[in-house]
Design an enzyme around this catalytic site. Structure first.
Site, PDB file in Angstrom:
ATOM      1  N   THR A 169     -55.650  65.480 -20.434  1.00  0.00           N
ATOM      2  CA  THR A 169     -56.194  64.421 -19.597  1.00  0.00           C
ATOM      3  C   THR A 169     -56.711  63.258 -20.442  1.00  0.00           C
ATOM      4  O   THR A 169     -56.574  62.090 -20.067  1.00  0.00           O
ATOM      5  CB  THR A 169     -57.352  64.986 -18.736  1.00  0.00           C
ATOM      6  N   HIS A 220     -53.956  61.066 -21.338  1.00  0.00           N
ATOM      7  CA  HIS A 220     -53.577  60.195 -20.207  1.00  0.00           C
ATOM      8  C   HIS A 220     -54.499  58.983 -20.131  1.00  0.00           C
ATOM      9  O   HIS A 220     -54.055  57.861 -19.897  1.00  0.00           O
ATOM     10  CB  HIS A 220     -53.661  60.969 -18.873  1.00  0.00           C
TER      11      HIS A 220
END
Lengths: 350, 350, 350, 350
Positions: free
Chosen positions: D44, D47
């Protein structure tokens, strides 16, 4: 808002209780002040009133008892976000610590540090009661007020019945105090194929029939095991809900449960119980569960949904409605074994 | 006993079927010969009749179809111990091998080597049918004959509904063929708080209402998700029973199921279905189950108990009763979408 | 094939047993004749040998006892399809009826009409034993022969341990006979975080340590509850496996189980046990299970997979290997409490 | 205490991040201020760094990312009761509302109103982070610091593995990012009989072997289904943990799961996935689960117990240790697919 209110007070370490004028309780940042509309009486309240051994060990007067009620939100602390004035509410009166293993793994009903409002702190036999926001249960106005005041014992029944699969099963209930009576309705609503109610007191048996138990048995005169085996092709009951706490009822529970069945124990015992583990438990491969309180808040969602859908008719079990000032009369009615669930109205019965 | 009997026969690898006189079937040492009183028609029978792609791949004519029925025991093999002549019976028509891992761990409904009577071997659209003793289900005479002939699809419904907890839950059923209709009754009997029936065909919607669905929705004109969210405080349905097998119904299933809910899939699909796994399944933390057949024999005990206790009213879903000689008329009725469950009487409807 | 064989025979309704030459047993259409390679001795065999009260009520001499074994398929009936000559096998010796509710709902281990080979009919202390095909358990040759002969008691242990969640849990085992010892290994393999073994006999405690129990306690000298509470942050054991059947061990089980924990009862009791239901069960919200036999055949799959993967080291519990002709010596070793699991070799220990 | 601290800051709505000096965060009455010792990097975080579509929709810069960490309690608000200065802690970074149905029924991991620290508010890539007391997880000093910093992804693995029975089962894991790698260790500790690791990246396959997967397969060159069916007697995997989110891996998951098995989905997908519901789900009778976060706090107890008991060796998956000032180097390593779990040290790696 008024500063003073009427309340039932247990003033001393002795039998009895009084109606007194006391201060309306103060509430904290996370608390809700509820104006009590109806409170109802539990067997525990009678223990407190009569000042029996359990009460002497647990209760610290002065205390306002009462742990079953409904009412309206009157005020609340500054951190409270989920209620507004006038909301119709009841509450879970077991205040769990939120910090022990049980609380943190979905088992708050067996919290290691539980405190009970109406037992360990002031309760609902009063015009106002203070409840932490976390324990408030908001109610759809569609739910009848009388039912809203008995969610605590109804929750015991729901927790007991739904502690395993019920649909198409034969359920035997030993002991038809209010929780046993409610369990009849819940078992039926939950799809039980047949419900046996077993009870010595004839008032309670009459109500059990009104609650639509399929078979109502008197252990003093009926051969309970035969009756059950006969109507289950010799198998026995899939589920026994033991709600009497009496040695004989417990004996019956183990005698009538089928191989592989379950016994859910809710009735508190005052004496040791003797079992033959090999025959009673091991060879039959049964499961026994201790049932305490209500699942927070699984049970509350389940019971609310059933009530809202109109699946439960509890009226036969509500036998008395009294004004709070007549609290001692209620105690006498209960002692006499003639009343089942008694509703108490702080502001009179209407 | 007669040597010849009337039967519906699929004679060739082509559409259609014929009423023919054929030999009464022989039975083995562990088999039971049943005189069929009523057989009922499944969508599968229409596939066989119409000789669609599925049928072409699976069916080997000549075949007597029919896998839903009730009747009386006429004779049985020498190893059979649990029935006697005249017993009123139905049967589980999935014959499991009893030897694979699934069979030996309580999952015989997904046996690796299953064979279906009426699909893989001769079935019940005949005056007599042969059933292995292990698959015979003896019935209490108290159970209505008409219901006894539809235990197979009722069992699908019971298996679907009871594949998780139901009491106090909101159930949405997408697709109201006979199994979907039965699921309405079963969900209600099992304590569902509210049941939504979703169906495009207006005949079926009318029956869904008669089965006492709380809400009957037409996906062509109603905003199904809005209707469900509105009546569940914005949560969505706890349980979705997908019984249509249609892409749009499946889309609805995933749209309306609540976070943490379950979707039980029973409706067979003919085309691939596209899902957004992250949004549809993972973030919502839902559970999806494939439902096949009936649990042997858990489902049978459950449904028998519910029927015996009078908890299921299935009459609205039984729309037609025909003599076996008029089998092709029944097929037309089914194709037209006007009939729901059709009962077939080998010896006339009396 | 030979017509005669050596066997341990209980000839009369009196203590003792004899080694005799008897007929090789005949087998039926669905049966398998197995040449016994190793049989092992259970406490039940000692009860039969000593002719105690239980044996007098249950056993009908003459009888060949023995219900734990492995061997090779020698011959089989004409309906048998799943074995061939030379297959290495063991067997579930509880022959379930297959027709009662329990059998038909995945609970054959508590069949209403169970018959036990080696107890109710001739067993495995012989050169040959007859087993119904349904009860044969084929074994991967990778599984050690010695382990293959003790699958029955290992299965009891697997059934007990896996009757609930185990991963990351604290397991206390009261009583370290062979099943208790095996349970140590199984609990470890199943992910238990720590295992307490509680046992009065010092031979058994030594083996318990070899089985890698994290803590081995002697109730005669250790404060068992304190030891457990101390190592569980005051919580108590998540799981107690009661395998002693002794009143004091049972008392310990209830004292050390945590709120919301489970007690699985396997140890058979000869006397009634007294409990305080309120304190011991209800307030703690615990679950109690009666454990009988092995799940057919879930348990067998689980234990085979664990053995094949090399997850279980059972050697410390196998203390003796004797030729069948010395059967009475084995009985004396067992009585003296010095042996744990004793293996019997019909054809000598080589 | 210092007023300023070093932190990784995502300053703008654009790719990249900076190391900046910022204010030490303020904390409220129920909060705990933790001095971060180690934080670790999740996919994450990449990202967010790369500012992909998901990040653009979810993230509101400026933000300090980071949601995996361990550290020491430095200070806390006046209502905090369960920690003291110097306590070694980690935290559940999903802050659940505590008031929705999911939160109140033990499903807080799918809370309707969840907010994630390090995603929706400032996180742990900093010298200090603020955590609500309810989310603090106190750690036994016996647990290695490096493991303490990766409890968030380890918890995902524990949640996935323990979402059903594991003992004696065959587990296939598709995708061996850090969570997939951890799942190998957890499945082994939980009693899985054999674990298949399926992964295209050869670095990850090498680590999977070090984590002691029984079989490591490369879908680019191995026939994965054949390999699994061969080693499961043709049955397939009992459990598939889908941790890749890639269409091909998902296809494999459905191909290799056995009839009646379960697929637990954790890998997030960016594109729709197409399934044949009839063949893939319904006929096989499988169960599919969406796995999100960690069970609060069941998973935390389970993983702590396993770590404390020394049942998990996670070292092979920790490939890099960097000082926080080199954060962008870590991002490059991750992008290159060469690193698995990267630990970040706010105060240098010492």
């Amino acid at each position: 808002m008024a500063k003073l209110m009427q309340a039932v007070v247990k003033p001393h370490t002795a039998p009895g209780a009084e109606i007194r004028e006391v201060q309306v309780p103060e509430f904290g940042r996370n608390d809700v002040l509820v104006g009590v509309r109806i409170a109802s009486i539990c067997g525990t309240d009678l223990h407190i009133y009569e000042w029996d051994r359990w009460a002497q060990a647990r209760i610290h007067p002065p205390l306002i008892p009462g742990h079953e009620f409904c009412g309206e939100v009157v005020a609340f602390g500054e951190e409270v976000t989920t209620v507004k004035e006038g909301d119709f509410v009841s509450a879970e009166m077991h205040v769990a610590c939120g910090k022990c293993l049980q609380c943190r793994t979905g088992e708050a009903h067996i919290c290691q540090n539980v405190s009970i409002i109406g037992v360990d702190s002031n309760g609902a036999f009063a015009e106002y009661v203070v409840i932490p926001e976390s324990n408030i249960w908001k109610l759809d106005p569609a739910i009848p007020q009388e039912y809203a005041s008995i969610l605590d014992p109804l929750g015991n029944a729901v927790h007991s019945v739904l502690a395993g699969e019920v649909v198409g099963k034969t359920v035997a209930i030993t002991g038809c105090g209010p929780i046993g009576l409610f369990a009849i309705a819940v078992a039926r609503a939950a799809g039980a194929a047949q419900v046996f109610a077993i009870e010595v007191n004839h008032h309670r048996r009459r109500i059990a029939a009104q609650m639509k138990a399929d078979w109502v048995l008197d252990p003093a005169s009926d051969d309970v095991p035969s009756a059950i085996f006969e109507r289950t092709s010799g198998l026995g009951a899939d589920i026994v809900l033991e709600m009497a706490g009496h040695p004989q009822a417990i004996r019956t529970a183990f005698d009538v449960v089928r191989r592989g069945g379950r016994i859910s124990l809710l009735g508190l015992t005052s004496k040791p119980v003797s079992l033959n583990f090999s025959e009673d438990i091991i060879f039959k491969g049964i499961t026994i569960q201790g049932i305490n309180g209500r699942r927070m808040y699984q049970t509350w969602y389940e019971m609310t949904a059933l009530l809202k859908a109109g699946k439960l008719d509890l009226r036969p079990a509500i036998t008395d409605r009294i004004a709070m000032k007549d609290f001692s009369i209620a105690m006498e009615r209960l002692k006499a074994g003639e009343a089942s669930k008694i509703l108490v109205y702080p502001n009179g019965t209407r």
